[in-house]
Write an enzyme that holds these catalytic residues in place. Structure first.
Site, PDB file in Angstrom:
ATOM      1  N   PRO A  15       0.821  -1.211   0.000  1.00  0.00           N
ATOM      2  CA  PRO A  15       0.000   0.000   0.000  1.00  0.00           C
ATOM      3  C   PRO A  15       0.854   1.260   0.000  1.00  0.00           C
ATOM      4  CG  PRO A  15       0.143  -0.887   2.228  1.00  0.00           C
ATOM      5  CD  PRO A  15       0.939  -1.817   1.343  1.00  0.00           C
ATOM      6  N   GLY A  16       0.468   2.234  -0.790  1.00  0.00           N
ATOM      7  CA  GLY A  16       1.163   3.525  -0.784  1.00  0.00           C
ATOM      8  C   GLY A  16       0.193   4.598  -0.335  1.00  0.00           C
ATOM      9  N   ARG A  31      -2.629  15.808  -9.555  1.00  0.00           N
ATOM     10  CA  ARG A  31      -3.569  14.761  -9.979  1.00  0.00           C
ATOM     11  C   ARG A  31      -4.846  15.309 -10.621  1.00  0.00           C
ATOM     12  NH1 ARG A  31      -5.847  12.017  -6.393  1.00  0.00           N
ATOM     13  NH2 ARG A  31      -6.069  10.078  -7.545  1.00  0.00           N
ATOM     14  N   CYS A  38       0.759  28.528 -15.819  1.00  0.00           N
ATOM     15  CA  CYS A  38       0.376  28.967 -17.157  1.00  0.00           C
ATOM     16  C   CYS A  38      -0.230  27.839 -17.976  1.00  0.00           C
ATOM     17  CB  CYS A  38       1.589  29.555 -17.862  1.00  0.00           C
ATOM     18  SG  CYS A  38       2.311  30.895 -16.919  1.00  0.00           S
ATOM     19  N   GLU A  39      -1.296  27.249 -17.469  1.00  0.00           N
ATOM     20  CA  GLU A  39      -2.044  26.212 -18.179  1.00  0.00           C
ATOM     21  C   GLU A  39      -3.496  26.389 -17.756  1.00  0.00           C
ATOM     22  OE1 GLU A  39      -1.135  22.609 -19.310  1.00  0.00           O
ATOM     23  OE2 GLU A  39       0.912  23.242 -19.750  1.00  0.00           O
ATOM     24  N   TYR A  81       1.132  11.113  -3.461  1.00  0.00           N
ATOM     25  CA  TYR A  81       1.153  11.562  -4.856  1.00  0.00           C
ATOM     26  C   TYR A  81       0.985  13.068  -4.999  1.00  0.00           C
ATOM     27  CZ  TYR A  81       0.874   6.568  -5.452  1.00  0.00           C
ATOM     28  OH  TYR A  81       1.135   5.229  -5.363  1.00  0.00           O
TER      29      TYR A  81
HETATM   30  C1  LIG Z   1       2.081   2.312  -7.299  1.00  0.00           C
HETATM   31  C2  LIG Z   1       2.339   0.952  -6.844  1.00  0.00           C
HETATM   32  C3  LIG Z   1       1.955   0.572  -5.553  1.00  0.00           C
HETATM   33  C4  LIG Z   1       1.212   1.471  -4.615  1.00  0.00           C
HETATM   34  O1  LIG Z   1       0.011   1.906  -5.141  1.00  0.00           O
HETATM   35  P1  LIG Z   1      -1.011   2.703  -4.186  1.00  0.00           P
HETATM   36  O2  LIG Z   1      -2.151   2.991  -5.083  1.00  0.00           O
HETATM   37  O3  LIG Z   1      -0.316   3.936  -3.754  1.00  0.00           O
HETATM   38  O4  LIG Z   1      -1.330   1.808  -3.063  1.00  0.00           O
HETATM   39  C5  LIG Z   1       2.274  -0.697  -5.143  1.00  0.00           C
HETATM   40  N1  LIG Z   1       2.930  -1.557  -5.954  1.00  0.00           N
HETATM   41  C6  LIG Z   1       3.297  -1.220  -7.206  1.00  0.00           C
HETATM   42  C7  LIG Z   1       4.023  -2.196  -8.031  1.00  0.00           C
HETATM   43  C8  LIG Z   1       3.011   0.037  -7.695  1.00  0.00           C
HETATM   44  O5  LIG Z   1       3.374   0.358  -8.924  1.00  0.00           O
END
Ligand SMILES: *Cc1c(COP(=O)(O)O)cnc(C)c1O
Length: 439
Positions: free
Chosen positions: A297-298, A335, A366-367, A396
């Site tokens: 998870p990120g 995003r 400038c977009e 992100y």
């Molecule tokens: C981006 C990515 C993640 C994390 O994605 P999240 O949406 O931030 O949880 C995990 N594994 C891989 C291989 C990724 O490319």
């Protein structure tokens, strides 16, 4: 109506520690956001350290006996690396830069997974030299290349990234589980099986398991359940054709979070219970030992812990709508301009008795697509000098920030227990100038 009733109503998607204060200010982890604006300026990212840690713990609790590898690309700095490490998580990196930062903090290389669909020879060498725990194979060519880099007598553990052919994720730009995108090796055309065979034939490589990553901002459990089943079946095919039961299954990340009041993120407990049960049942059905799960998870670790703060610079009434322009934009909030992602905003710093007005919050770049929130609802008397907060910007944002228009990237201020400290300082014009070596 009492003016106090007009104080911003918080709650999801704001971090749980975000509260409105009687004077119109708000606090995060006990720190006044207006105080942060006064001390550190705008735009600024604020990150609730305890919330990041709480989320790390929730993952460990929902997925016992699994490895949770925080996806560094969502947000990485030394402090973040140290928080996730101390909470018992590993790290998923996908560039030499992320690897170098992690190693600079003393992050144990064995707890790092290295990803990338186009890892350079140099990145592969750095990963092998550092002794990273797993390298994820994402194309056939890198197999021989990687094997040649492993010193005699050593074996590098690898995972093979396969395309499970499952479409999930909030936007086309962040879907990575289907056939028609650049990540992973196709099961349909035999590339994944070919990679597995080639890795198994390399003495310097040890195939630890398979990997897949469906995409990002996925809030349903079902795609993961399907992926878990498909991937265990792939492990069984490898056992049937090559006689080896691979010990690990990495189901990637992509777990969705709430960005708006009416949104829900992935139900982590249900995810953990469902995925574990699916893997156990399918493995039992196929006579396979249950593989160890790896989850990456990120966004769901850092995203909800973050808030962005901006100063309103100008208000403009257009023919169709009112624009509220702030001192940041697509350079620090990419995003929305990239794929129309939506965000919740609120004014902080004063009480307003004016009614709500639908406005578009835009940046200073400038977009014309430089938008922060297309459909914000803010007090009708919003004016230059007011401060806006944007929810759920811990992932992100800083990591995708640019210096477009030679603007300086905002600092990251960590808050915890009523205290604020800078963990990434604001970029200044000297930083930008230093790279420009002249004529
Ligand atoms: C981006 C990515 C993640 C994390 O994605 P999240 O949406 O931030 O949880 C995990 N594994 C891989 C291989 C990724 O490319």
């Amino acid at each position: 109506m009492d003016v106090l009733d007009r104080a911003p109503v918080l709650g999801a998607p704001w971090a749980p520690s975000m509260r409105s204060l009687p004077d119109g200010d708000a606090e995060l982890a006990g720190v006044s956001l207006m105080e942060i604006v006064r001390r550190f300026g705008t735009p600024t990212y604020v990150l609730d350290e305890a919330e990041v840690r709480r989320r790390c713990r929730a993952y460990r609790a929902a997925l016992p006996n699994s490895d949770i590898m925080y996806a560094a690309k969502a947000f990485l700095c030394r402090a973040m690396a140290s928080w996730v490490r101390s909470e018992g998580l590993g790290l998923d990196v996908c560039s030499g830069g992320e690897l170098a930062l992690a190693l600079a903090t003393g992050f144990p290389a064995a707890r790092i997974v290295f990803h990338g669909n186009a890892k350079t020879p140099r990145e592969l060498r750095e990963a092998v030299d550092a002794g990273v725990g797993r390298i994820v194979i994402d194309n056939l060519a890198e197999i021989n290349h990687l094997a040649a880099l492993v010193p005699a007598g050593r074996r590098q553990k690898v995972l093979v990234r396969v395309i499970p052919d499952i479409e999930a994720g909030a936007y086309a730009a962040i879907r990575t589980g289907g056939e028609d995108q650049k990540f992973g090796l196709s099961m349909a055309n035999g590339s994944a099986a070919e990679a597995v065979h080639r890795v198994l034939d390399q003495r310097g490589l040890e195939l630890a398991g398979l990997h897949c990553h469906l995409g990002s901002q996925i809030s349903e459990v079902e795609p993961y359940e399907l992926a878990a089943r498909t991937m265990v079946e792939q492990l069984a095919r490898i056992r049937d054709t090559r006689g080896v039961a691979l010990p690990e299954l990495d189901l990637g990340g992509g777990h969705g979070i709430a960005y708006l009041h009416d949104e829900r993120g992935l139900d982590l407990e249900r995810f953990g219970a469902t995925v574990r049960a699916t893997v156990e049942e399918r493995a039992a059905g196929l006579g396979l030992p249950v593989p160890r799960l790896i989850i990456e998870p990120g966004r769901a670790i850092s995203g909800p812990a973050g808030v962005s703060l901006y100063r309103v610079i100008a208000i403009k009434r257009g023919v169709r709508r009112t624009f509220v322009a702030v001192d940041g934009g697509m350079s620090d909030h990419p995003r929305t301009s990239l794929y129309g992602a939506r965000y919740a905003t609120t004014m902080i710093g004063r009480l307003s008795t004016a009614g709500p007005r639908a406005v578009t919050v835009v940046g200073h770049h400038c977009e014309s697509g430089d938008t922060i929130a297309e459909d914000a609802v803010l007090p009708a008397d919003i004016r230059p000098g007011d401060v806006l907060a944007v929810a759920a910007t811990g992932a992100y944002h800083h990591s995708m920030a640019s210096t477009y228009n030679l603007t300086c990237r905002p600092p990251v201020v960590a808050v915890t227990g009523g205290q604020a400290r800078v963990v990434v300082r604001r970029e200044d014009q000297d930083d930008l100038m230093r790279r420009d070596v002249g004529l």
